[in-house]
Design a protein around this motif. Sequence first.
Motif, PDB file in Angstrom:
ATOM      1  N   ILE A 115     -12.009  -6.613   1.537  1.00  0.00           N
ATOM      2  CA  ILE A 115     -11.211  -5.487   0.893  1.00  0.00           C
ATOM      3  C   ILE A 115     -11.096  -4.471   2.044  1.00  0.00           C
ATOM      4  O   ILE A 115     -10.433  -3.448   1.902  1.00  0.00           O
ATOM      5  N   SER A 116     -11.881  -4.358   3.056  1.00  0.00           N
ATOM      6  CA  SER A 116     -11.949  -3.344   3.858  1.00  0.00           C
ATOM      7  C   SER A 116     -10.556  -3.082   4.525  1.00  0.00           C
ATOM      8  O   SER A 116     -10.193  -1.897   4.612  1.00  0.00           O
ATOM      9  N   GLY A 117      -9.824  -4.031   4.827  1.00  0.00           N
ATOM     10  CA  GLY A 117      -8.592  -3.977   5.723  1.00  0.00           C
ATOM     11  C   GLY A 117      -7.485  -3.341   4.765  1.00  0.00           C
ATOM     12  O   GLY A 117      -6.944  -2.390   4.898  1.00  0.00           O
ATOM     13  N   PRO A 118      -7.421  -4.179   3.464  1.00  0.00           N
ATOM     14  CA  PRO A 118      -6.231  -3.395   2.734  1.00  0.00           C
ATOM     15  C   PRO A 118      -6.549  -2.231   1.915  1.00  0.00           C
ATOM     16  O   PRO A 118      -5.730  -1.144   1.660  1.00  0.00           O
ATOM     17  N   LEU A 119      -7.908  -2.015   1.976  1.00  0.00           N
ATOM     18  CA  LEU A 119      -8.135  -0.488   1.332  1.00  0.00           C
ATOM     19  C   LEU A 119      -8.031   0.740   2.389  1.00  0.00           C
ATOM     20  O   LEU A 119      -7.548   1.649   2.044  1.00  0.00           O
ATOM     21  N   CYS A 120      -8.425   0.428   3.567  1.00  0.00           N
ATOM     22  CA  CYS A 120      -8.023   1.324   4.606  1.00  0.00           C
ATOM     23  C   CYS A 120      -6.578   1.497   4.799  1.00  0.00           C
ATOM     24  O   CYS A 120      -6.004   2.540   5.100  1.00  0.00           O
ATOM     25  N   LEU A 121      -5.820   0.140   4.609  1.00  0.00           N
ATOM     26  CA  LEU A 121      -4.499   0.548   5.040  1.00  0.00           C
ATOM     27  C   LEU A 121      -3.712   1.204   3.825  1.00  0.00           C
ATOM     28  O   LEU A 121      -3.098   2.148   4.015  1.00  0.00           O
ATOM     29  N   TYR A 122      -4.073   1.198   2.580  1.00  0.00           N
ATOM     30  CA  TYR A 122      -3.711   1.810   1.524  1.00  0.00           C
ATOM     31  C   TYR A 122      -4.045   3.306   1.498  1.00  0.00           C
ATOM     32  O   TYR A 122      -3.440   4.145   1.318  1.00  0.00           O
ATOM     33  N   CYS A 123      -5.532   3.626   1.858  1.00  0.00           N
ATOM     34  CA  CYS A 123      -5.786   5.001   2.201  1.00  0.00           C
ATOM     35  C   CYS A 123      -4.896   5.765   3.279  1.00  0.00           C
ATOM     36  O   CYS A 123      -4.577   6.949   2.997  1.00  0.00           O
ATOM     37  N   VAL A 124      -4.446   4.884   4.247  1.00  0.00           N
ATOM     38  CA  VAL A 124      -3.930   5.748   5.391  1.00  0.00           C
ATOM     39  C   VAL A 124      -2.397   5.760   4.942  1.00  0.00           C
ATOM     40  O   VAL A 124      -1.752   6.933   5.303  1.00  0.00           O
ATOM     41  N   GLU A 125      -1.821   5.109   3.933  1.00  0.00           N
ATOM     42  CA  GLU A 125      -0.507   5.155   3.435  1.00  0.00           C
ATOM     43  C   GLU A 125      -0.444   6.248   2.245  1.00  0.00           C
ATOM     44  O   GLU A 125       0.267   7.192   2.652  1.00  0.00           O
ATOM     45  N   ARG A 126      -1.426   6.111   1.855  1.00  0.00           N
ATOM     46  CA  ARG A 126      -1.609   7.452   0.734  1.00  0.00           C
ATOM     47  C   ARG A 126      -1.712   8.881   1.484  1.00  0.00           C
ATOM     48  O   ARG A 126      -1.000   9.827   1.082  1.00  0.00           O
ATOM     49  N   LEU A 127      -2.498   8.806   2.546  1.00  0.00           N
ATOM     50  CA  LEU A 127      -2.356  10.066   3.378  1.00  0.00           C
ATOM     51  C   LEU A 127      -1.154  10.367   4.098  1.00  0.00           C
ATOM     52  O   LEU A 127      -0.699  11.433   4.054  1.00  0.00           O
ATOM     53  N   TYR A 128      -0.345   9.321   4.522  1.00  0.00           N
ATOM     54  CA  TYR A 128       0.763   9.447   5.027  1.00  0.00           C
ATOM     55  C   TYR A 128       1.826  10.064   4.191  1.00  0.00           C
ATOM     56  O   TYR A 128       2.743  10.907   4.424  1.00  0.00           O
ATOM     57  N   ARG A 129       1.926   9.290   2.700  1.00  0.00           N
ATOM     58  CA  ARG A 129       2.876  10.162   1.799  1.00  0.00           C
ATOM     59  C   ARG A 129       2.375  11.358   1.298  1.00  0.00           C
ATOM     60  O   ARG A 129       3.434  12.154   0.964  1.00  0.00           O
ATOM     61  N   TYR A 130       1.050  11.800   1.427  1.00  0.00           N
ATOM     62  CA  TYR A 130       0.863  13.085   1.087  1.00  0.00           C
ATOM     63  C   TYR A 130       1.316  14.209   2.119  1.00  0.00           C
ATOM     64  O   TYR A 130       1.983  15.090   1.841  1.00  0.00           O
ATOM     65  N   ILE A 131       1.274  13.966   3.235  1.00  0.00           N
ATOM     66  CA  ILE A 131       1.755  14.626   4.469  1.00  0.00           C
ATOM     67  C   ILE A 131       3.260  14.651   4.309  1.00  0.00           C
ATOM     68  O   ILE A 131       3.917  15.816   4.586  1.00  0.00           O
ATOM     69  N   ARG A 132       3.978  13.681   4.123  1.00  0.00           N
ATOM     70  CA  ARG A 132       5.474  13.702   4.270  1.00  0.00           C
ATOM     71  C   ARG A 132       6.010  14.343   3.012  1.00  0.00           C
ATOM     72  O   ARG A 132       6.892  15.059   3.021  1.00  0.00           O
ATOM     73  N   SER A 133       5.155  14.419   1.660  1.00  0.00           N
ATOM     74  CA  SER A 133       5.563  15.123   0.728  1.00  0.00           C
ATOM     75  C   SER A 133       5.700  16.601   0.841  1.00  0.00           C
ATOM     76  O   SER A 133       6.319  17.387   0.033  1.00  0.00           O
ATOM     77  N   ASN A 134       4.826  17.147   1.822  1.00  0.00           N
ATOM     78  CA  ASN A 134       4.734  18.477   1.916  1.00  0.00           C
ATOM     79  C   ASN A 134       6.104  19.281   2.797  1.00  0.00           C
ATOM     80  O   ASN A 134       5.867  20.184   3.010  1.00  0.00           O
ATOM     81  N   LYS A 135       6.689  18.182   3.174  1.00  0.00           N
ATOM     82  CA  LYS A 135       7.653  18.849   3.877  1.00  0.00           C
ATOM     83  C   LYS A 135       8.864  19.273   2.971  1.00  0.00           C
ATOM     84  O   LYS A 135       9.301  18.655   2.143  1.00  0.00           O
TER      85      LYS A 135
END
Length: 343
Positions: free
Chosen positions: A272-292
Amino acid sequence: LFWLSVNIGLFWKTFLLYYQGLQYYYLHQMLGLGLCVSRASASVLNLNCCLVLLPMCRVLLAFLRGSQKVASRKTRRLLDKSKTFHVTCGVTICFFSVLHVAAHLVNALNFSENYNEDFLSLNAAHYRGEDPRKLLFATVPGLTGVIMVLVLFLMCTASTYAIRVSNYDIFWYTHNLFFVFYMLLMLHVSGGVLKYQINLEEHPPGCFNPNKTLRQNMTMPKAIEDPFPDYTAEPSPEDLPVSEPFVQNNFMKICSEEPKFQSHFSETWFWISGPLCLYCVERLYRYIRSNKPVTITSVIRHPSNVLEVRMVKDDFKARPGQYVILHCPRVSALESHPFTLTM
């Protein structure tokens, strides 16, 4: 079919490992089929807890779907079924969680009833007849398992169509408890309750130990206070009783020492470490992108309650098949929904 085959193969391989593996001989003697079913279902749970996060990585799926990385139309159609696959993995997690819990309830009862004084380190119970509820509520694996069952129950019930339609916020808030579920899952496997034998060469399972037998059959005179000397591993005398299971094909397996047991190193981290880290990175990326900032140029109401919102965003190029996630804070603090993006 590939996913189903992997699940069946993983379950059966793990079941046979704990049923026939020599390192689990004494543990299987104590727990029976409950050991095999609990570990086999745990392997399936690890696989699906790993896969259930991947369909929720929307940016990754959009990249694969819209790029030339995936040239086959059939493969792109499979990517469009990501939500269906997510639901399928979720239902599988629920089913095998019930099976896993039932098997561990049997294990807790067997740990209490089959307490073995010869292998103290192998026992999860502290004495014969100990209340099995202590193993469920007074240990780290037991307590985390109970909480995970409650979290999973809330997530599954709130995911039903009736609740999602009537109150989407309930579904959204409970579904984000998955992060709590994964944290508890990592703690759950750190208890080290189930152990395996590490000295198979020095102590083949079911072997005959002459040192132990001599100590049990011979009585020490009261005048002698010296400790018993250690005996070397030699063939047993003919007059010593030997149980039938230890004698196979007219020869006897002799062991030189007592069995030694060690707790398992957790494999859940690898799943679970790989998919969990991938999902967390994507959530962070979507959060940064949504603030534009996005500039709304016009709002047009069409017939049949169709609303057109025209907007402009810097450094953005639309492609066919894309959609936007609209969030209205006055409606809900967290709720958001996808809408079709057209040119």
